[in-house]
Design a protein around this motif. Structure first.
Motif, PDB file in Angstrom:
ATOM      1  N   CYS A 179       0.863  -1.183   0.000  1.00  0.00           N
ATOM      2  CA  CYS A 179       0.000   0.000   0.000  1.00  0.00           C
ATOM      3  C   CYS A 179       0.907   1.243   0.000  1.00  0.00           C
ATOM      4  O   CYS A 179       1.823   1.334   0.822  1.00  0.00           O
ATOM      5  CB  CYS A 179      -0.889  -0.014   1.233  1.00  0.00           C
ATOM      6  N   CYS A 232       0.262   3.116   3.730  1.00  0.00           N
ATOM      7  CA  CYS A 232       0.628   2.524   5.027  1.00  0.00           C
ATOM      8  C   CYS A 232       1.704   1.449   4.899  1.00  0.00           C
ATOM      9  O   CYS A 232       2.170   0.930   5.912  1.00  0.00           O
ATOM     10  CB  CYS A 232      -0.599   1.940   5.714  1.00  0.00           C
ATOM     11  N   ARG A 268       1.509  -1.590   4.083  1.00  0.00           N
ATOM     12  CA  ARG A 268       1.116  -2.988   4.321  1.00  0.00           C
ATOM     13  C   ARG A 268       1.083  -3.731   2.971  1.00  0.00           C
ATOM     14  O   ARG A 268       0.760  -3.108   1.951  1.00  0.00           O
ATOM     15  CB  ARG A 268      -0.285  -3.051   4.952  1.00  0.00           C
ATOM     16  N   CYS A 284      -4.433  -0.130   0.240  1.00  0.00           N
ATOM     17  CA  CYS A 284      -5.084  -1.277   0.868  1.00  0.00           C
ATOM     18  C   CYS A 284      -6.530  -0.907   1.194  1.00  0.00           C
ATOM     19  O   CYS A 284      -6.903   0.272   1.176  1.00  0.00           O
ATOM     20  CB  CYS A 284      -4.325  -1.692   2.123  1.00  0.00           C
ATOM     21  N   CYS A 303      -6.933   1.707   4.114  1.00  0.00           N
ATOM     22  CA  CYS A 303      -6.650   3.111   3.745  1.00  0.00           C
ATOM     23  C   CYS A 303      -7.749   3.645   2.830  1.00  0.00           C
ATOM     24  O   CYS A 303      -8.241   4.757   3.011  1.00  0.00           O
ATOM     25  CB  CYS A 303      -5.294   3.228   3.060  1.00  0.00           C
TER      26      CYS A 303
HETATM   27 ZN   LIG Z   1      -2.851   1.141   3.465  1.00  0.00          ZN
END
Ligand SMILES: [Zn+2]
Ligand SMILES: [Zn+2]
Length: 224
Positions: free
Chosen positions: A3, A6, A8, A31, A34
């Motif tokens: 992502c 963030c 991830r 993601c 988010c």
């Molecule tokens: Zn994210």
């Protein structure tokens, strides 16, 4: 893939319908957590002029433009400007985190589908020199753009001005296309990151008109 906001890991799943469609595939860059922090504008419930959410008539900004210029732009946007999106735009434009330019690629591809020649509202030279990139070209750069408007340096960025000062901002765009190039185009769609009062987009449209463009002008922005 991670992502872009963030970091991830992203799990990517293409639907069969999407794989079989003729539309180009854009991998997700946010993601679901988010993405869930942003508010998509309900297109059934917007100002007919600027695309402002939760208005069922021409909003006060559009009434202003209609009284002043006799027109209000036909603008459509994807997201409402909520706090999460303000944070992301601050990180992207003010902090200068260019990695975020991919965050909305698939949204913008959908927003700008079949809307004529896409003319980006490019940044002014001093901002470009300071930031090292053009935020609008970053967001919309995966689409076929026609950069035929140049922006001169202004005294103060729009974002730092109060509403009245924004509306009084003088024209800073000039059209770099020739008249014969403009005459071959029937529909220009201006693209920008954010529609606030509409001043920037109306100035861009006026610069095209001053250069002799007589076709249709609409606009698309990521945020309203
Ligand atoms: Zn994210
Ligand atoms: Zn409006």
């Amino acid at each position: 893939m991670r992502c872009c906001l963030c970091q991830r890991p992203l799990t990517q799943s293409w639907s069969l319908k999407l794989l079989l469609s003729a539309e180009p595939l854009v991998p997700p860059s946010l993601c679901s957590e988010c993405r869930g922090g942003f508010t998509v504008i309900d297109q059934e419930n917007i100002c007919a002029g600027c695309g402002r959410p939760l208005v069922d008539r021409l909003c006060s900004d559009c009434q202003y433009w209609q009284q002043r210029d006799g027109i209000s732009l036909h603008n459509r946007a994807v997201y409402h400007y909520n706090d999460n999106l303000k944070d992301l735009m601050h990180q992207y434009k003010a902090v200068g985190d260019y990695r975020l330019h991919v965050a909305f690629q698939s949204d913008l591809m959908g927003l700008c589908r079949r809307v004529g020649r896409l003319v980006p509202l490019t940044t002014e030279p001093e901002h470009f020199a300071r930031r090292g990139f053009d935020p609008v070209l970053g967001l919309f750069g995966h689409l076929p753009l026609w950069p035929c408007l140049a922006k001169g340096n202004t005294d103060q960025p729009q974002a730092r001005k109060k509403r009245g000062a924004r509306l009084r901002t003088p024209q800073s765009f000039t059209c770099t296309a020739t008249l014969s190039e403009l005459q071959r185009v029937k529909h220009i769609c201006l693209v920008d990151d954010l529609y606030t009062t509409g001043t920037t987009l109306h100035h861009a449209a006026a610069a095209l008109r001053d250069a002799g463009y007589r076709g249709q002008i609409t606009s698309r922005t990521l945020i309203r």
